[in-house]
Design an enzyme around this catalytic site. Structure first.
Site, PDB file in Angstrom:
ATOM      1  N   CYS A  37       0.888  -1.255   0.003  1.00 29.70           N
ATOM      2  CA  CYS A  37       0.107  -0.064  -0.015  1.00 29.70           C
ATOM      3  C   CYS A  37       0.924   1.195  -0.196  1.00 29.70           C
ATOM      4  O   CYS A  37       1.954   1.293   0.521  1.00 29.70           O
ATOM      5  CB  CYS A  37      -0.997   0.230   1.150  1.00 29.70           C
ATOM      6  SG  CYS A  37      -1.807  -1.523   1.498  1.00 29.70           S
ATOM      7  N   ARG A  94       5.223   0.286  -6.330  1.00 30.32           N
ATOM      8  CA  ARG A  94       5.003  -0.588  -4.973  1.00 30.32           C
ATOM      9  C   ARG A  94       4.079  -1.699  -5.060  1.00 30.32           C
ATOM     10  O   ARG A  94       4.268  -2.626  -4.342  1.00 30.32           O
ATOM     11  CB  ARG A  94       4.503   0.477  -3.700  1.00 30.32           C
ATOM     12  CG  ARG A  94       5.365   1.532  -3.522  1.00 30.32           C
ATOM     13  CD  ARG A  94       4.792   2.267  -2.400  1.00 30.32           C
ATOM     14  NE  ARG A  94       4.607   1.664  -0.948  1.00 30.32           N
ATOM     15  CZ  ARG A  94       5.801   1.818  -0.200  1.00 30.32           C
ATOM     16  NH1 ARG A  94       6.709   2.367  -0.147  1.00 30.32           N
ATOM     17  NH2 ARG A  94       5.466   1.034   0.924  1.00 30.32           N
ATOM     18  N   TRP A 140      -3.152  -2.518  -1.375  1.00 30.32           N
ATOM     19  CA  TRP A 140      -2.991  -3.994  -1.772  1.00 30.32           C
ATOM     20  C   TRP A 140      -3.586  -4.728  -0.719  1.00 30.32           C
ATOM     21  O   TRP A 140      -3.425  -4.606   0.311  1.00 30.32           O
ATOM     22  CB  TRP A 140      -1.325  -4.223  -1.506  1.00 30.32           C
ATOM     23  CG  TRP A 140      -0.887  -5.464  -1.300  1.00 30.32           C
ATOM     24  CD1 TRP A 140      -0.823  -6.429  -0.464  1.00 30.32           C
ATOM     25  CD2 TRP A 140       0.244  -6.379  -2.197  1.00 30.32           C
ATOM     26  NE1 TRP A 140      -0.155  -7.598  -0.631  1.00 30.32           N
ATOM     27  CE2 TRP A 140       0.346  -7.155  -1.898  1.00 30.32           C
ATOM     28  CE3 TRP A 140       0.490  -5.764  -3.384  1.00 30.32           C
ATOM     29  CZ2 TRP A 140       1.319  -8.240  -2.399  1.00 30.32           C
ATOM     30  CZ3 TRP A 140       1.158  -6.712  -4.384  1.00 30.32           C
ATOM     31  CH2 TRP A 140       1.459  -7.847  -3.848  1.00 30.32           C
ATOM     32  N   ASN A 170      -1.864   1.960   5.898  1.00 28.11           N
ATOM     33  CA  ASN A 170      -0.712   0.977   5.544  1.00 28.11           C
ATOM     34  C   ASN A 170      -0.717   0.215   6.493  1.00 28.11           C
ATOM     35  O   ASN A 170      -0.348   0.828   7.725  1.00 28.11           O
ATOM     36  CB  ASN A 170       0.752   1.642   4.883  1.00 28.11           C
ATOM     37  CG  ASN A 170       0.487   2.115   3.714  1.00 28.11           C
ATOM     38  OD1 ASN A 170      -0.726   2.210   2.925  1.00 28.11           O
ATOM     39  ND2 ASN A 170       1.532   2.997   3.212  1.00 28.11           N
ATOM     40  N   GLY A 171      -0.565  -1.014   6.403  1.00 30.59           N
ATOM     41  CA  GLY A 171      -0.179  -2.037   7.511  1.00 30.59           C
ATOM     42  C   GLY A 171      -1.462  -2.939   7.895  1.00 30.59           C
ATOM     43  O   GLY A 171      -2.184  -3.179   6.996  1.00 30.59           O
ATOM     44  N   GLU A 212      19.383 -16.263  -7.931  1.00 28.42           N
ATOM     45  CA  GLU A 212      19.071 -14.936  -8.021  1.00 28.42           C
ATOM     46  C   GLU A 212      18.265 -14.919  -9.567  1.00 28.42           C
ATOM     47  O   GLU A 212      17.542 -14.032  -9.830  1.00 28.42           O
ATOM     48  CB  GLU A 212      20.174 -14.003  -7.923  1.00 28.42           C
ATOM     49  CG  GLU A 212      19.864 -12.722  -8.435  1.00 28.42           C
ATOM     50  CD  GLU A 212      18.680 -11.816  -8.235  1.00 28.42           C
ATOM     51  OE1 GLU A 212      17.892 -12.215  -7.105  1.00 28.42           O
ATOM     52  OE2 GLU A 212      18.194 -10.894  -8.815  1.00 28.42           O
ATOM     53  N   LYS A 254      14.899 -13.778 -10.830  1.00 31.05           N
ATOM     54  CA  LYS A 254      14.476 -12.610 -11.860  1.00 31.05           C
ATOM     55  C   LYS A 254      13.431 -13.274 -12.537  1.00 31.05           C
ATOM     56  O   LYS A 254      12.696 -12.414 -13.345  1.00 31.05           O
ATOM     57  CB  LYS A 254      15.817 -12.118 -12.303  1.00 31.05           C
ATOM     58  CG  LYS A 254      16.586 -10.923 -11.820  1.00 31.05           C
ATOM     59  CD  LYS A 254      16.105  -9.820 -11.323  1.00 31.05           C
ATOM     60  CE  LYS A 254      15.496  -9.694  -9.843  1.00 31.05           C
ATOM     61  NZ  LYS A 254      16.092  -9.608  -8.949  1.00 31.05           N
ATOM     62  N   GLU A 305      10.042 -13.927 -11.441  1.00 35.42           N
ATOM     63  CA  GLU A 305       9.331 -12.619 -11.106  1.00 35.42           C
ATOM     64  C   GLU A 305       8.582 -11.977 -11.969  1.00 35.42           C
ATOM     65  O   GLU A 305       7.531 -11.411 -12.023  1.00 35.42           O
ATOM     66  CB  GLU A 305      10.219 -11.517 -10.226  1.00 35.42           C
ATOM     67  CG  GLU A 305      10.401 -11.685  -8.710  1.00 35.42           C
ATOM     68  CD  GLU A 305      11.342 -10.820  -8.349  1.00 35.42           C
ATOM     69  OE1 GLU A 305      11.138  -9.950  -7.362  1.00 35.42           O
ATOM     70  OE2 GLU A 305      12.555 -10.596  -9.026  1.00 35.42           O
ATOM     71  N   HIS A 330      20.795 -36.195  -8.034  1.00 40.56           N
ATOM     72  CA  HIS A 330      20.060 -36.479  -6.732  1.00 40.56           C
ATOM     73  C   HIS A 330      18.447 -36.346  -6.908  1.00 40.56           C
ATOM     74  O   HIS A 330      17.840 -36.494  -5.868  1.00 40.56           O
ATOM     75  CB  HIS A 330      20.565 -35.781  -5.260  1.00 40.56           C
ATOM     76  CG  HIS A 330      22.098 -35.945  -5.195  1.00 40.56           C
ATOM     77  ND1 HIS A 330      22.523 -37.323  -4.827  1.00 40.56           N
ATOM     78  CD2 HIS A 330      23.098 -35.515  -5.138  1.00 40.56           C
ATOM     79  CE1 HIS A 330      23.764 -37.329  -4.585  1.00 40.56           C
ATOM     80  NE2 HIS A 330      24.045 -36.101  -5.102  1.00 40.56           N
ATOM     81  N   LYS A 341       7.122  -3.560  -4.429  1.00 34.37           N
ATOM     82  CA  LYS A 341       8.582  -3.263  -4.128  1.00 34.37           C
ATOM     83  C   LYS A 341       9.007  -3.417  -2.872  1.00 34.37           C
ATOM     84  O   LYS A 341      10.263  -3.613  -2.603  1.00 34.37           O
ATOM     85  CB  LYS A 341       8.840  -1.727  -4.645  1.00 34.37           C
ATOM     86  CG  LYS A 341      10.321  -1.084  -4.540  1.00 34.37           C
ATOM     87  CD  LYS A 341      11.046  -2.020  -5.555  1.00 34.37           C
ATOM     88  CE  LYS A 341      12.492  -1.750  -5.638  1.00 34.37           C
ATOM     89  NZ  LYS A 341      13.298  -2.827  -6.115  1.00 34.37           N
TER      90      LYS A 341
HETATM   91  C1  F6R Z   1      13.563  -9.515  -5.938  1.00 36.85           C
HETATM   92  C2  F6R Z   1      13.201  -8.429  -5.165  1.00 36.85           C
HETATM   93  C3  F6R Z   1      12.881  -8.872  -3.644  1.00 36.85           C
HETATM   94  C4  F6R Z   1      13.505  -8.116  -2.828  1.00 36.85           C
HETATM   95  C5  F6R Z   1      12.866  -8.369  -1.350  1.00 36.85           C
HETATM   96  C6  F6R Z   1      13.763  -7.635  -0.344  1.00 36.85           C
HETATM   97  O1  F6R Z   1      13.869  -8.852  -7.257  1.00 36.85           O
HETATM   98  O2  F6R Z   1      13.060  -7.378  -5.445  1.00 36.85           O
HETATM   99  O3  F6R Z   1      12.902 -10.298  -3.782  1.00 36.85           O
HETATM  100  O4  F6R Z   1      14.902  -8.453  -2.842  1.00 36.85           O
HETATM  101  O5  F6R Z   1      11.753  -8.132  -1.092  1.00 36.85           O
HETATM  102  O6  F6R Z   1      13.425  -6.099  -0.615  1.00 36.85           O
HETATM  103  P1  F6R Z   1      14.459  -5.273   0.170  1.00 36.85           P
HETATM  104  O7  F6R Z   1      15.803  -5.260  -0.328  1.00 36.85           O
HETATM  105  O8  F6R Z   1      13.798  -3.718  -0.081  1.00 36.85           O
HETATM  106  O9  F6R Z   1      14.653  -5.493   1.533  1.00 36.85           O
END
Ligand code: F6R
Length: 613
Positions: free
Chosen positions: A2, A27, A76, A102-103, A483, A487, A490, A506, A608
């Site tokens: 949010c 976000r 959200w 928010n929250g 990673e 990516k 996601e 395995h 985000k």
């Molecule tokens: C992946 C991504 C998320 C963040 C995770 C932590 O591309 O963006 O997995 O890495 O939510 O977010 P931060 O770094 O803001 O604590």
């Protein structure tokens, strides 16, 4: 997650709110709404809210929607689905109150039951509406006291902004576990949950502290605790370029941020390398040589991709400093009642500095007397403030949901920490200098990888057609594979799974087929022969391969016999390999997603910064 915006001053609020909400879109959200106080004295706030995008909200606003005091929200969904009714702002029975939140209010069900018993009719499924009714029913005579009284009944996390028809000259805001930033303009004040929504109006800001409230009027702001005693929070001028929050000439923020990596890395390293002593200057850690020497273990905590960087960092620290180091998902750490050791250095890694799981892990460590330092991008964020010290990443604003440049600078942060920890122990000055030379070369080497972008596009488009992909690597390459898979899934919504290459036989080898490509991380390191052996096992089962490797690595004739694409990245010192190996994986994910016509900046279901548990 949010987002909150609010404005009070001499300009019409609605356009400011819509612009601010548009800047919070990254976000992640599923509905949006605004409330403004009309100019006529005593008028209740006018509220418009819609499930869908901010542009749907803008289309729904009546032509005349005048008012110079307003609040807005992107929601959200947590309590109740994404509907118009559940979107914020919420109001009380009289319609005088408007609240955005928010929250999560943990005791909302109990409070709601009590209000229903008292005859209140609810119009939404949300926890937030409880707050609106509590404020509306408070008998206190100021808005500040009404909000404080309502909050005293509430358990949970919140960032809120409140309007009230009887107090038309103010917005009252409060923070507990969900960030709020006040922006100080010229005869106008703003509030937002994220700097991105403020920078077009002002870069003079005040971060609300945990448990703090504030009143915003056109002429200024005042902060206080929930018992209404004043606090001394002051505004500071941030030296940031508002344009850094725009995508500029790029089609997306994600591409812009991928391409910014050489510059971000330059900034991250600037002034921190000490060639004379072969070490790093990290004054922000707040640790002297004796304290660094006393560290016997390092634990890196982060979520998602920040956790994977933690894994890369743990290997790096063990290699350079010869101190046991490991990484753990912050989201799990605090739930297992972790043993906090006095001679362990805890490192919290976070781009946003607001990820609640990481924040709570930091608080758990500190509560038990442990020492935590942060690797954080956003200056003044909750995690940065909660830590004992830290290293800012200086990556610049990262807007796209998928993290790219922040991760690369996090890895550099781990490298600097490893260097310093190593140099107070057994790492020689010559080895320290060897690493420094390699670090200094990284920005230009990253640029060399980025220059291969065009060649990677056809490969990315081919990968996009696969329903399922494997990413495999070993030791330093394994978190790179994790990673890479992260990516890819996601933003392209393809099933992508990461494995240690050594684990393939395995179990997962059973899934290898011509329909399942494997992206294999095969650096020129001590494991290269074993890794190449595994490639042959995959090729023998008809599995298409993308091999991410270094020039000179001999794949044993595989390229001639099997379905193999090869990507070479420049060589660096092997400890730093992940910094370069992750870059092509970002580009592959990006181009696969755009090929599929997906919005890379706003992947479905993701946010985000994850500020709720
Ligand atoms: C992946 C991504 C998320 C963040 C995770 C932590 O591309 O963006 O997995 O890495 O939510 O977010 P931060 O770094 O803001 O604590």
């Amino acid at each position: 997650m949010c987002g909150i915006v609010g404005s009070i001053g001499t300009q019409q609020a609605a356009p400011l709110l819509l612009e601010g909400l548009a800047r919070l879109e990254h976000r992640g959200y599923d509905s949006a709404g605004v409330a403004v106080l009309p100019p006529t004295a005593g008028s209740s706030p006018r509220i418009v809210k819609r499930a869908g995008r901010v542009r749907d909200l803008a289309d729904a606003l009546p032509k005349r929607f005048a008012g110079k005091v307003g609040i807005g929200h992107t929601r959200w969904a947590t309590h109740g689905p994404a509907t118009d009714a559940n979107a914020h702002p919420h109001t009380d029975e009289t319609g005088k109150v408007a609240v955005v939140h928010n929250g999560i209010i943990d005791n909302a069900a109990g409070l709601r039951a009590g209000l229903v018993d008292a005859g209140v009719e609810f119009t939404s499924d949300t926890d937030t509406e409880v707050l609106a009714h509590l404020i509306g029913r408070s008998g206190a005579d100021t808005l500040e006291a009404k909000v404080a009284e309502a909050l005293s009944a509430v358990e949970g996390t919140y960032g809120i902004a409140v309007l009230h028809a009887d107090f038309p000259d103010r917005i009252v805001v409060a923070r507990n576990g969900s960030p709020l930033i006040i922006g100080v303009g010229d005869k106008e004040m703003h509030v937002a949950s994220d700097l991105a929504a403020l920078v077009r109006y002002t870069t003079t800001v005040a971060h609300l502290e945990e448990g703090e409230m504030a009143t915003l009027t056109a002429g200024g702001f005042a902060t206080y605790r929930q018992d209404l005693t004043a606090t001394a929070t002051r505004s500071t001028h941030l030296d940031i370029d508002a344009d850094a929050f725009d995508a500029g000439d790029c089609d997306s923020y994600m591409l812009k941020e991928i391409l910014e990596q050489p510059a971000a890395c330059e900034r991250m390293l600037s002034g921190r390398l000490d060639d004379r002593f072969g070490t790093a200057h990290l004054g922000g850690l707040g640790l002297d040589a004796r304290e660094i020497r006393a560290v016997r273990r390092v634990k890196l905590l982060g979520c998602g991709s920040a956790h994977y960087v933690g894994q890369m960092g743990a290997t790096l620290i063990e290699e350079l400093a010869r101190i046991p180091a490991d990484a753990e998902a912050a989201s799990e750490f605090r739930y297992r009642n972790p043993v906090i050791e006095p001679d362990t250095l805890y490192v919290a890694i976070s781009q946003s500095g607001e990820t609640v799981d990481t924040l709570l892990a930091v608080q758990e460590v500190r509560r038990k007397g442990g020492r935590v330092v942060g690797l954080v991008n956003v200056v003044g964020s909750a995690i940065a403030r909660e830590c004992d010290g830290g290293i800012y990443l200086h990556a610049g604003p990262e807007v796209a949901v998928a993290s790219t440049k922040a991760l690369t600078t996090m890895f550099l942060g781990c490298a600097l920490l490893a260097l310093q920890l190593g140099r107070v122990r057994d790492l020689s000055v010559a080895d320290g200098r060897r690493l420094i030379t390699a670090l200094q070369a990284l920005p230009a080497q990253i640029q060399q990888v980025l220059d291969q972008e065009k060649e990677l596009i056809p490969l990315a488009q081919r990968l996009a057609e696969a329903e399922s992909l494997f990413f495999v690597g070993r030791v330093r390459g394994y978190p790179v594979a994790r990673e890479g898979a992260q990516k890819f899934k996601e933003i392209s919504y393809r099933h992508a799974e990461a494995y240690q290459t050594s684990e393939l036989k395995h179990g997962p080898l059973a899934l290898i087929s011509p329909a399942v490509p494997t992206i294999a991380i095969v650096p020129h390191d001590e494991l290269v022969d074993r890794n190449v052996g595994a490639l042959h096992e995959i090729a023998a089962r008809g599995g298409p391969l993308v091999v991410l490797t270094h020039p000179g690595v001999d794949l044993g004739g595989l390229e001639a016999e099997a379905d193999v694409a090869r990507i070479d990245v420049p060589r660096t010192e092997r400890e730093l390999d992940p910094a370069l190996l992750t870059i092509p994986l970002q580009l592959l994910a990006y181009h696969a997603a755009t090929h599929l016509g997906l919005d890379v900046d706003k992947p479905r279901n993701l946010a985000k910064s994850v500020t709720v548990e």
